[in-house]
Design a protein around this motif. Structure first.
Motif, short mmCIF file in Angstrom:
data_model
loop_
_atom_site.label_atom_id
_atom_site.label_comp_id
_atom_site.label_asym_id
_atom_site.label_seq_id
_atom_site.Cartn_x
_atom_site.Cartn_y
_atom_site.Cartn_z
N LYS A 54 32.69 34.60 84.34
CA LYS A 54 31.95 35.77 84.82
C LYS A 54 31.01 35.52 85.86
O LYS A 54 30.17 36.53 86.27
CB LYS A 54 31.08 36.21 83.36
N ALA A 55 30.73 34.44 86.17
CA ALA A 55 29.73 33.96 87.18
C ALA A 55 30.05 34.47 88.37
O ALA A 55 31.21 34.57 88.82
CB ALA A 55 29.51 32.36 87.09
N PRO A 56 28.93 34.92 89.12
CA PRO A 56 29.22 35.38 90.67
C PRO A 56 29.50 34.38 91.25
O PRO A 56 29.08 33.18 91.12
CB PRO A 56 27.94 36.05 91.01
N ALA A 57 30.29 34.29 92.59
CA ALA A 57 30.60 33.45 93.60
C ALA A 57 29.05 32.94 94.21
O ALA A 57 28.15 33.93 94.41
CB ALA A 57 31.38 33.64 94.62
N LYS A 64 18.82 33.73 79.54
CA LYS A 64 18.81 33.75 81.03
C LYS A 64 20.52 33.76 81.14
O LYS A 64 20.94 32.66 81.42
CB LYS A 64 18.09 32.58 81.55
N SER A 65 21.07 34.76 81.76
CA SER A 65 22.51 34.70 81.86
C SER A 65 22.68 35.89 82.77
O SER A 65 23.11 36.95 82.77
CB SER A 65 23.63 34.86 80.87
N VAL A 66 21.98 35.86 84.28
CA VAL A 66 22.23 36.62 85.22
C VAL A 66 23.30 36.68 85.75
O VAL A 66 23.79 35.80 86.22
CB VAL A 66 21.00 36.25 86.03
N THR A 67 23.77 37.92 86.05
CA THR A 67 25.11 37.96 86.81
C THR A 67 24.87 38.31 88.36
O THR A 67 25.88 38.26 89.09
CB THR A 67 26.21 38.97 86.16
N ILE A 80 15.43 27.40 94.11
CA ILE A 80 16.74 27.36 94.27
C ILE A 80 17.33 26.75 92.95
O ILE A 80 18.45 27.19 92.56
CB ILE A 80 17.16 26.91 95.58
N GLY A 81 16.77 25.76 92.56
CA GLY A 81 17.49 25.06 91.30
C GLY A 81 17.40 25.94 90.19
O GLY A 81 18.26 26.08 89.37
N ALA A 82 16.25 26.85 89.95
CA ALA A 82 15.94 27.53 89.14
C ALA A 82 16.97 28.76 88.99
O ALA A 82 17.62 28.97 88.05
CB ALA A 82 14.61 28.22 89.04
N ILE A 83 17.18 29.16 90.23
CA ILE A 83 18.23 30.40 90.29
C ILE A 83 19.66 30.01 89.89
O ILE A 83 20.49 30.80 89.03
CB ILE A 83 18.25 30.73 91.89
N GLY A 84 19.96 28.52 90.15
CA GLY A 84 21.35 28.11 89.71
C GLY A 84 21.31 28.10 88.20
O GLY A 84 22.31 28.34 87.84
N SER A 85 20.30 28.00 87.53
CA SER A 85 20.16 27.77 86.17
C SER A 85 20.28 29.23 85.35
O SER A 85 20.83 29.25 84.44
CB SER A 85 19.26 26.84 85.83
N VAL A 86 19.76 30.11 86.03
CA VAL A 86 19.54 31.51 85.39
C VAL A 86 20.90 32.26 85.44
O VAL A 86 21.16 33.10 84.61
CB VAL A 86 18.60 32.07 85.70
N VAL A 87 21.67 31.78 86.23
CA VAL A 87 23.14 32.41 86.59
C VAL A 87 23.82 31.94 85.23
O VAL A 87 23.98 31.09 84.82
CB VAL A 87 23.72 31.98 87.85
N ASP A 96 39.85 27.65 84.66
CA ASP A 96 40.58 28.76 84.57
C ASP A 96 40.22 29.60 82.97
O ASP A 96 40.86 30.30 82.72
CB ASP A 96 42.16 28.11 84.27
N GLY A 97 39.31 29.18 82.51
CA GLY A 97 38.74 29.63 81.32
C GLY A 97 39.09 29.17 80.25
O GLY A 97 38.46 29.88 79.11
#
Lengths: 312, 656
Positions: free
Chosen positions: A267-270, A190-193, A254-261, B521-522
């Motif tokens: 690389k994580a989206p804001a 689980k590493s959704v961008t 919402i908790g789950a969404i936080g974890s799959v990101v 910062d990575g």
């Protein structure tokens, strides 16, 4: 010995749940042999459940108006066992999303503002129709419920299981696991961008839909449905509501969404970006259970306050 | 669940005037005494002092306490101290809770005494409520394997490996590149002593190659790390070199016949190498490698000239990748950095003008062993330049790229400027800077003498633009001189961009494999920026060098020695305590959705056969999984849902 009797009361609902009973299909004659179906409005011309009472009462639909409150109390009094039948009855269902608006706004929209409405005098029906409640309620807000069979509609297999349990005098209980337990899709990493809406991207038919960035509510939804939607590659919409150990489906999602990101901060989206990618948070995470959610009261009060504030 | 009635003793610390100076202690004590299950409520000047600890022991004996709450500072500081007190009385050390009324109350509400007191009451009430719900837990001990894995063989990794190997322990040194040495091998001289970089590095490199305790795995990468502190199972992939290391004599016969020329990475593309090559003369292991991307096919039919020429029969086109499984006690990560890609900062024209180069390219040019034999020439004309300009903070201290200071570029630029002026007194060197940062030992002196004795010009101001001149083949630099308060324009023949230090490529992937964290910062995140600088939050994994943050050579070496010492402490002890915080899975509720696995920062949770499983020794009991689990099916043992709910109930009940 007389056969156990069944009454089905229909409140604020589309009648899909009643059709689901008919969807028992080849098992239906057997069920009808075993039980005495006393009252079901889609098949019989009665206005209320029999006065002498029934063994089991199914209630489909949530509570929207004052008449329904009365009907609900009636069937409760006349049934030994009461079952909340379907998502609307259990959590308010899709009609419960109306709780995002006040009663007056709804009437205004339906009887006056809609483009297709011709109502030059601006009459809002109030004489021969039962008055609306301020909001939609699950039936458990008014009466004691013995069993809950959620679903939109409940799957025939579970209906059969419930009926069998009731006939044999056994307890009916869904296994307290979520939809993922029965889901056949492969869970990998689980590493959704970014999150995407269903239908906007080709679906990998083997892989967990949440991992592919679709908003699948499987992880936060009571299982038992044999994961019928994800099996057909449609994300779970949560019609079985939360499991018994959980207070609020949306909070958990919402908790789950936080974890799959994806975890890598480079690389994580804001967070703001993720929120943007989920266009209708309430409608997505509380599609069926808004009226029974933790946010219900707070949300409703705030909606009313906000609206009043705008007017003032 | 223990059945005995909780008897809680609450001990409130003054911390000198740190707490007592703001919070009305007598009032807090009086309030605490009214809380449920509280048998003792007392205060003392320094609870952590020996008399303070004795007070707890005494009261526990008198009143038969079975739970202790200390309201003082942060549990990070003194939780272990008070747990030891409980242990010394024969009480389970986990029947203890701490409420932080210093950092959370008196220090942050210095001017709101009333509010600070109310908050302290809340915190103490919550701690008492949780204390009543605490469960006894047992600490476990595990064996530690007597071997250390060092990942990355730059100067930090080399130093750490040598220290551990010299102490008599087995070291596996894994390096991604075909040779060890890292960035330091590419440098000509080092500041501020102007030591020849390779002269001080290569002795260490050759020691590594010959040390009986070091198993060197070059051209290899860590693929999988399983297990936990003291007992890591590590899978390392050895990529095929296609040249058998032990047989290759580095005779260079193959070079003569190889028909392919490729830009040389070691010389930052300023020179050429063959498709079969050795990265640099002092490479360790001193063996060739075939670059399959450029080799003409790797089969004797297409070319195969190198194989024919190799008398040692060291070339094997059939070589396959190999996976090694290692049992490791501790891991040190020293994977170094990546130079900022100057192409990203478009306005400096790197890639557009051949005479705009990076600081590393200039370093190679200055090197006597470099592509120009130490001569400085303009890449566009191959002629000697008259003016060289340095632009500092390229990619650093810039909101568009990296906010941080890269720490080495000021000194590197000064050093290069001095080298240039020493070699060619007729070349003018100008450095455009924001601030000159010369903070290390002997650095300020180096800066002083460079500017005074070597006639280097300094212009304070960030450069706005670099472009080709309209009238000549020179380069125009436009900047604002912030000391003069006016724009300046200068011409140069070579512009050197002082590119900053960035986290290495794929640092995030490695962090995931290792189960350690990155800072924003990575770079790798240390457990505590001051007191635990070489530890990560994963027990048994240490970090050092530029992988943890921009660093020069002395700092990298110092940190590497620190990491080596920390790893040695663990390996030498042979056993390590594991905190009993680990999360527990309720299999009846778990649907195996894997949300917990994705949320775990330590890689401690894995879904096996549709049920989550926790590797106890890897779990830190942080509770992230418990918060994320959509079905409340997992919870850490020292922060159970009951304990949290008890705290919340206590918080929201009206303060009496």
């Amino acid at each position: 010995m007389t056969k156990p009797s069944l009454a089905v009361e229909t409140l604020s609902i589309c009648s899909g749940c009643e059709i689901a009973i008919l969807d028992l299909h080849q098992a239906l004659p057997g069920v009808l042999d075993a039980i005495d179906l006393k009252y079901i409005q889609v098949l019989m011309d009665f206005r209320e459940p029999p006065k002498e009472g029934v063994t089991v009462g199914f209630v489909s639909g949530g509570v929207r108006n004052e008449e329904q409150v009365e009907l609900l109390h009636k069937i409760r009094e006349r049934s030994q066992i009461l079952v909340a039948f379907g998502a609307c009855s259990a959590f308010g269902g899709i009609p419960g999303l109306a709780n995002l608006h006040t009663k007056d706004e709804l009437l205004q929209e339906v009887y006056i503002d809609t483009v297709s409405t011709v109502n030059p005098k601006g009459v809002i029906p109030h004489k021969v129709v039962p008055p609306l409640l301020e909001e939609v309620h699950p039936i458990s807000d008014f009466v004691k419920v013995d069993y809950v069979l959620p679903g939109c509609p409940p799957p025939p297999k579970l209906i059969a299981e419930l009926v069998t349990c009731l006939l044999e005098g056994k307890e009916f209980r869904l296994e307290p696991k979520t939809v993922c337990d029965q889901c056949p899709l492969t869970k990998d990493e689980k590493s959704v961008t970014n999150f995407i809406r269903w239908g906007t991207k080709k679906i990998d038919p083997e892989r967990c839909l949440l991992e592919q960035g679709f908003q699948c509510l499987g992880p936060v939804t009571q299982g038992g449905c044999e994961a019928r939607c994800p099996t057909a590659l449609a994300p779970c919409r949560g019609c079985f509501g939360p499991t018994e150990s959980v207070h609020d489906q949306a909070a958990k999602m919402i908790g789950a969404i936080g974890s799959v990101v994806i975890q890598d901060p480079t690389k994580a989206p804001a967070p703001e970006q993720i929120v943007k990618e989920i266009p209708d948070l309430v409608g997505t995470y509380l599609r069926f259970s808004l009226a029974a959610s933790t946010f219900k009261k707070a949300l409703h009060t705030n909606v009313v306050k906000m609206k009043k504030g705008v007017k003032a | 669940m223990s059945t005995e009635e909780p008897k809680i003793g609450v001990f409130i610390c003054h911390c000198g005037s740190n707490i007592a100076g703001v919070i009305d202690i007598p009032q807090l004590v009086e309030y605490t005494a009214t809380l449920p299950n509280v048998v003792v409520a007392e205060d003392y000047r320094y609870m952590c002092s020996d008399p303070g600890q004795d007070l707890i022991r005494e009261r526990a004996r008198e009143k038969g306490l079975n739970r202790v709450v200390v309201a003082a500072c942060s549990p990070t500081l003194h939780e272990p101290t008070f747990r030891r007190v409980l242990e010394s009385m024969g009480l389970n050390p986990f029947f203890f809770d701490m409420s932080n009324i210093r950092e959370h109350c008196s220090w942050v509400h210095t001017h709101e005494e009333e509010a600070a007191l109310e908050k302290a009451k809340d915190l103490v009430r919550m701690a008492v409520a949780r204390a009543a719900e605490l469960e006894p837990l047992v600490q476990k001990e595990v064996d530690v394997k007597a071997s250390v894995l060092v990942v990355g063989a730059g100067i930090a990794g080399i130093q750490a490996a040598l220290d551990i190997a010299d102490a008599g322990y087995k070291v596996y040194l894994v390096e991604k590149e075909p040779s060890i040495g890292g960035h330091m091998a590419q440098l000509d001289k080092t500041f501020p002593t102007l030591d020849c970089s390779s002269c001080i590095l290569t002795p260490k490199m050759s020691l590594i190659g010959q040390h009986p305790n070091i198993e060197l795995l070059t051209y290899s990468e860590v693929r999988e790390v399983d297990g936990f502190v003291g007992n890591f199972k590590v899978k390392v992939e050895r990529k095929p070199r296609f040249v058998i290391e032990d047989k290759c004599t580095a005779c260079a016969d193959c070079l003569e016949v190889c028909p392919v020329n490729v830009p040389d990475e070691f010389n930052t593309g300023l020179g050429w190498r063959k498709a079969i090559y050795i990265p640099f003369a002092q490479a360790v292991p001193n063996a060739y490698i075939i670059d399959t991307e450029h080799c003409l096919g790797m089969t004797p039919i297409a070319c195969g000239k190198c194989k024919d020429s190799c008398e040692a029969e060291a070339i094997d086109y059939e070589m396959k990748p190999e996976i090694l499984e290692l049992d490791i006690g501790a891991i040190i990560v020293t994977t170094g950095f990546k130079l900022f890609n100057a192409m990203e900062q478009l306005e400096y024209g790197y890639g557009k003008y051949p005479d705009v180069m990076t600081n590393l390219e200039m370093e190679r040019m200055l090197s006597a062993a470099g592509p120009t034999d130490g001569k400085i020439i303009r890449p566009s004309s191959m002629k000697k330049p008259k003016d060289i300009a340095y632009i500092q903070c390229v990619g650093s201290r810039n909101e568009r790229y990296n906010n941080y200071c890269s720490r080495v570029c000021c000194m590197a630029a000064l050093k290069q400027a001095r080298q240039i002026r020493e070699k060619y007194p007729d070349i003018n060197v100008t450095i455009f800077y924001i601030d000159m940062r010369a903070f290390g030992k002997g650095y300020e002196e180096f800066y002083e003498s460079t500017s005074r004795e070597y006639g280097v010009t300094f212009v304070r101001g960030r450069v706005a633009e670099v472009r080709g001149s309209f009238d000549s083949d020179r380069i125009v630099i436009r900047a604002e001189d912030t000391l003069l308060g006016q724009p300046v324009e200068a011409e140069a023949d070579i512009v050197v961009l002082s590119c900053g230090i960035q986290a290495a490529e794929n640092q995030g992937d490695l962090a995931r494999v290792l189960g350690i964290q990155l800072s924003a910062d990575g770079f790798f995140l240390e457990a505590h920026p001051k007191l635990r600088p070489v530890e990560t939050n994963t027990d048994g994994i240490f970090i050092a060098g530029a992988a943890q943050g921009p660093k020069d050579i002395p700092d990298s070496v110092a940190q590497a020695k620190g990491a080596a010492a920390s790893a040695l402490t663990m390996v030498t002890a042979g056993r390590v305590k594991v905190q009993p915080y680990a999360a527990v899975v309720n299999e009846e509720l778990c649907a195996g959705c894997g949300i917990c696995e994705a949320s775990c920062p330590y890689g401690a949770v894995k879904v096996v056969d549709n049920v989550a499983q926790v590797t106890e020794a890897q779990c830190k009991g942080c509770g992230t999984c418990a918060a994320a689990c959509p079905n409340e099916a997992i919870a850490p043992q020292h922060f159970t849902m009951d304990q949290i709910i008890a705290q919340l109930d206590a918080l929201f009940q009206e303060a009496r």
